[in-house]
Design a protein around this motif. Sequence first.
Motif, PDB file in Angstrom:
ATOM      1  N   LEU A 297      -4.224   1.974  -2.833  1.00 46.99           N
ATOM      2  CA  LEU A 297      -4.215   0.537  -3.504  1.00 46.99           C
ATOM      3  C   LEU A 297      -3.047  -0.197  -3.011  1.00 46.99           C
ATOM      4  O   LEU A 297      -1.910   0.023  -3.013  1.00 46.99           O
ATOM      5  N   CYS A 298      -3.419  -1.435  -2.429  1.00 47.76           N
ATOM      6  CA  CYS A 298      -2.378  -2.468  -1.911  1.00 47.76           C
ATOM      7  C   CYS A 298      -2.341  -3.574  -3.107  1.00 47.76           C
ATOM      8  O   CYS A 298      -3.292  -4.040  -3.235  1.00 47.76           O
ATOM      9  N   THR A 299      -1.224  -3.682  -3.789  1.00 47.65           N
ATOM     10  CA  THR A 299      -0.904  -4.564  -4.603  1.00 47.65           C
ATOM     11  C   THR A 299       0.219  -5.399  -4.335  1.00 47.65           C
ATOM     12  O   THR A 299       1.195  -5.141  -3.680  1.00 47.65           O
ATOM     13  N   TYR A 300       0.181  -6.883  -4.814  1.00 46.50           N
ATOM     14  CA  TYR A 300       1.244  -7.619  -4.678  1.00 46.50           C
ATOM     15  C   TYR A 300       1.360  -8.637  -5.453  1.00 46.50           C
ATOM     16  O   TYR A 300       0.164  -9.223  -6.162  1.00 46.50           O
ATOM     17  N   SER A 301       2.514  -8.825  -6.114  1.00 48.28           N
ATOM     18  CA  SER A 301       2.348 -10.019  -7.287  1.00 48.28           C
ATOM     19  C   SER A 301       3.289 -11.004  -6.572  1.00 48.28           C
ATOM     20  O   SER A 301       4.199 -11.052  -5.764  1.00 48.28           O
ATOM     21  N   VAL A 302       3.213 -12.389  -7.271  1.00 46.16           N
ATOM     22  CA  VAL A 302       3.782 -13.633  -6.800  1.00 46.16           C
ATOM     23  C   VAL A 302       5.211 -13.435  -6.691  1.00 46.16           C
ATOM     24  O   VAL A 302       6.145 -13.841  -5.889  1.00 46.16           O
TER      25      VAL A 302
ATOM     26  N   LEU B 163      -7.737  -9.944   3.911  1.00 47.91           N
ATOM     27  CA  LEU B 163      -7.035  -9.380   2.697  1.00 47.91           C
ATOM     28  C   LEU B 163      -6.956 -10.345   1.475  1.00 47.91           C
ATOM     29  O   LEU B 163      -6.146 -11.432   1.582  1.00 47.91           O
ATOM     30  N   GLU B 164      -7.119  -9.898   0.198  1.00 45.82           N
ATOM     31  CA  GLU B 164      -6.673 -10.882  -0.981  1.00 45.82           C
ATOM     32  C   GLU B 164      -5.276 -10.896  -1.056  1.00 45.82           C
ATOM     33  O   GLU B 164      -4.706 -12.019  -1.480  1.00 45.82           O
ATOM     34  N   THR B 165      -4.471  -9.739  -0.840  1.00 47.00           N
ATOM     35  CA  THR B 165      -3.111  -9.887  -1.100  1.00 47.00           C
ATOM     36  C   THR B 165      -2.416 -10.665  -0.122  1.00 47.00           C
ATOM     37  O   THR B 165      -1.656 -11.593  -0.366  1.00 47.00           O
ATOM     38  N   SER B 166      -3.037 -10.634   1.219  1.00 50.71           N
ATOM     39  CA  SER B 166      -2.538 -11.557   2.191  1.00 50.71           C
ATOM     40  C   SER B 166      -2.495 -13.128   1.852  1.00 50.71           C
ATOM     41  O   SER B 166      -1.871 -13.856   2.080  1.00 50.71           O
ATOM     42  N   ARG B 167      -3.846 -13.510   1.373  1.00 48.36           N
ATOM     43  CA  ARG B 167      -3.926 -14.706   0.736  1.00 48.36           C
ATOM     44  C   ARG B 167      -3.164 -15.090  -0.153  1.00 48.36           C
ATOM     45  O   ARG B 167      -2.429 -16.276  -0.431  1.00 48.36           O
ATOM     46  N   LEU B 168      -2.675 -14.085  -0.947  1.00 45.48           N
ATOM     47  CA  LEU B 168      -1.477 -14.466  -2.324  1.00 45.48           C
ATOM     48  C   LEU B 168      -0.239 -14.679  -1.429  1.00 45.48           C
ATOM     49  O   LEU B 168       0.500 -15.726  -2.072  1.00 45.48           O
TER      50      LEU B 168
ATOM     51  N   ILE C  77       0.855  -1.220   0.065  1.00 47.37           N
ATOM     52  CA  ILE C  77       0.063   0.091   0.153  1.00 47.37           C
ATOM     53  C   ILE C  77       0.901   1.206  -0.127  1.00 47.37           C
ATOM     54  O   ILE C  77       0.336   2.406  -0.335  1.00 47.37           O
TER      55      ILE C  77
END
Lengths: 354, 354
Positions: free
Chosen positions: A158-163, A193-198, A141
């Motif tokens: 917006l908080c984003t993360y990629s693999v 959080l969706e990012t945490s699940r990733l 974020i």
Amino acid sequence: MKFTIAVLPGDGIGPEITQQSVKVLKAIAERFEHEFKFEEALVGAAAMDLFETPLPDSTLKICKNSDAVLFGAIGDPKYDNDPSAKVRPEQGLLKLRKELGLFANIRPVKAYDKLINKSPLKAENIQGANMVIFRELTGGIYFGEKSTSEDGKSASDLCTYSVEEIERIAHLAFQAAQKRSKKLTLVDKANVLETSRLWRKTVTSLAKKYEDVTLDFLFIDNAAMQMILNPKQFDVILTENMFGDILSDEASVIGGSIGLLESASIGNKYSMFEPIHGSYPQAKGKGIANPVASILSAAMMLDHFGLTEEAKLVRNAVEISIQLNVCTKDINNDNHYSTEKVGDFLESVISDID
Amino acid sequence: MKFTIAVLPGDGIGPEITQQSVKVLKAIAERFEHEFKFEEALVGAAAMDLFETPLPDSTLKICKNSDAVLFGAIGDPKYDNDPSAKVRPEQGLLKLRKELGLFANIRPVKAYDKLINKSPLKAENIQGANMVIFRELTGGIYFGEKSTSEDGKSASDLCTYSVEEIERIAHLAFQAAQKRSKKLTLVDKANVLETSRLWRKTVTSLAKKYEDVTLDFLFIDNAAMQMILNPKQFDVILTENMFGDILSDEASVIGGSIGLLESASIGNKYSMFEPIHGSYPQAKGKGIANPVASILSAAMMLDHFGLTEEAKLVRNAVEISIQLNVCTKDINNDNHYSTEKVGDFLESVISDID
Ligand SMILES: [Mg+2]
Ligand SMILES: [Mg+2]
């Protein structure tokens, strides 16, 4: 060996503590016959005052042409509390991390036996606590898209993360765990959080490559509580950017002073070493700032250069200074030494010890 | 007076603690000649097992037809650690908060003199600590748009806030500060986040209406540290959803047990009362769960009903039980009472005390 070190003192107490680290590094260079070249550059409020930007191109260039960056601290109250300001000193640090690709912030936290009573936590709860926090540093974020609606009535981050972002730091954390007690704790908020699940999915699947490491999980709210209830349960902690910011600052209470905590920020190409404390503007120029966090950061830099023996000597010198109470006011209230005197003492230990 | 109370025991230790609160509320009703009607309903994993949804419509309807909701806890390990699950028990709680418009979560934190040595923090640091955390509950990143890219290689969570969302809880926090020591601390990350800057701007401009209240600011990472270093500095804390989640769980260490901490969630129309601890599935059915957090939540409900004297009696009974060490294992390891016995004791104090 030859190394070029970019020195970015920054704001507040940044310059006075960084100066002590340079002193220590010079003593190391002298003793071990290395050649360290120091290139100083402006950053933060100090740079804004002159260039209207917290990270001038010239500073970035010096960093990119160096083997490592020694960073002081950033932030000045004259730029705080103004929610409408377009440019902030802190942006200099964020941009620097991004530009240098410093995706992993590594923060060791330990309780020094000698200082155990300085902590607000009970001695029996922290004695022997020793952990390393791996904080992702260029995603999440803090770097996501920000916006304010035209009427100013709403805002978003917006908080984003990629693999890929998760994997590269997770590898480092797993490898560190292998060298320690083989336990890795992922801190996230995967129930919401969706990012945490990733993060959880990616790290879980990566764990197959590190079968000797036990992986467990903790939600950030629980982790913030466990850090105080039972810090000894932690060995290597891996977490995303903001959670790592919060958790590592909180964890600093274990050591008895935030003035003791070093950090390294590592990328594929560049690296930067800095104390975890901020610019502490109230203390600026008073000679009361603790230089140890910066000096231990310099020790991490030496390790990063492969100069293990040299790094060890710096850490030993710090241990000796703490044993002998040659410490600044934050940990030695009765009979304290100034920032400079602590630096001088460490310099002389490094130069003279057998 | 007549009140209908929706009782949502939920998962784990939820049912056994909630049962004690109902017992206490019945004793209050009897003593003060009120009529409390209890309507029980399923929520969380308990509801998922039967209805495949953590918040069945029937449950929501019961809540909306009641004067207040008494909530237990939510979450079951069989639904954890599965990052691909579509529905989670926790969603039931998030949806319930949203549907009932419960935008303000109010969490008192205090150090009980008798329990001061149970805290992992040194007694001198926490003695007299007494604060209330106002956590925004239906906005921010927990409720923002979530997405995962089609290839599963990246994910995002959006944090949004509007002036309106900030103002409505800020008013409550300022009013609480007026009744206490007139100090309000806004916790944010305004040096990095756009939403935090909107918080700071909105709260700063609202402060003009509450001139008797001193407003100050703290970044969340620093607040997480200050909460341990010097919790007595805080009176009323106001913060956004996720920061409030982290900070209030962390603050629970001050009281010596998370099993003592109550909370109220308030909206314009509905209200809900729940312990801050979770479902603690490992303790389920063992009779070791502390019912006090739930019972003190019931006291907040009584206050909300305008039954101040009744609320006071419940709190007095709790104080007496702590004085006499009639406590569960978490705070009385040597000679502990079961969940039910603590409830029975409080019931009898309420019924019999002069
Ligand atoms: Mg920080
Ligand atoms: Mg929580």
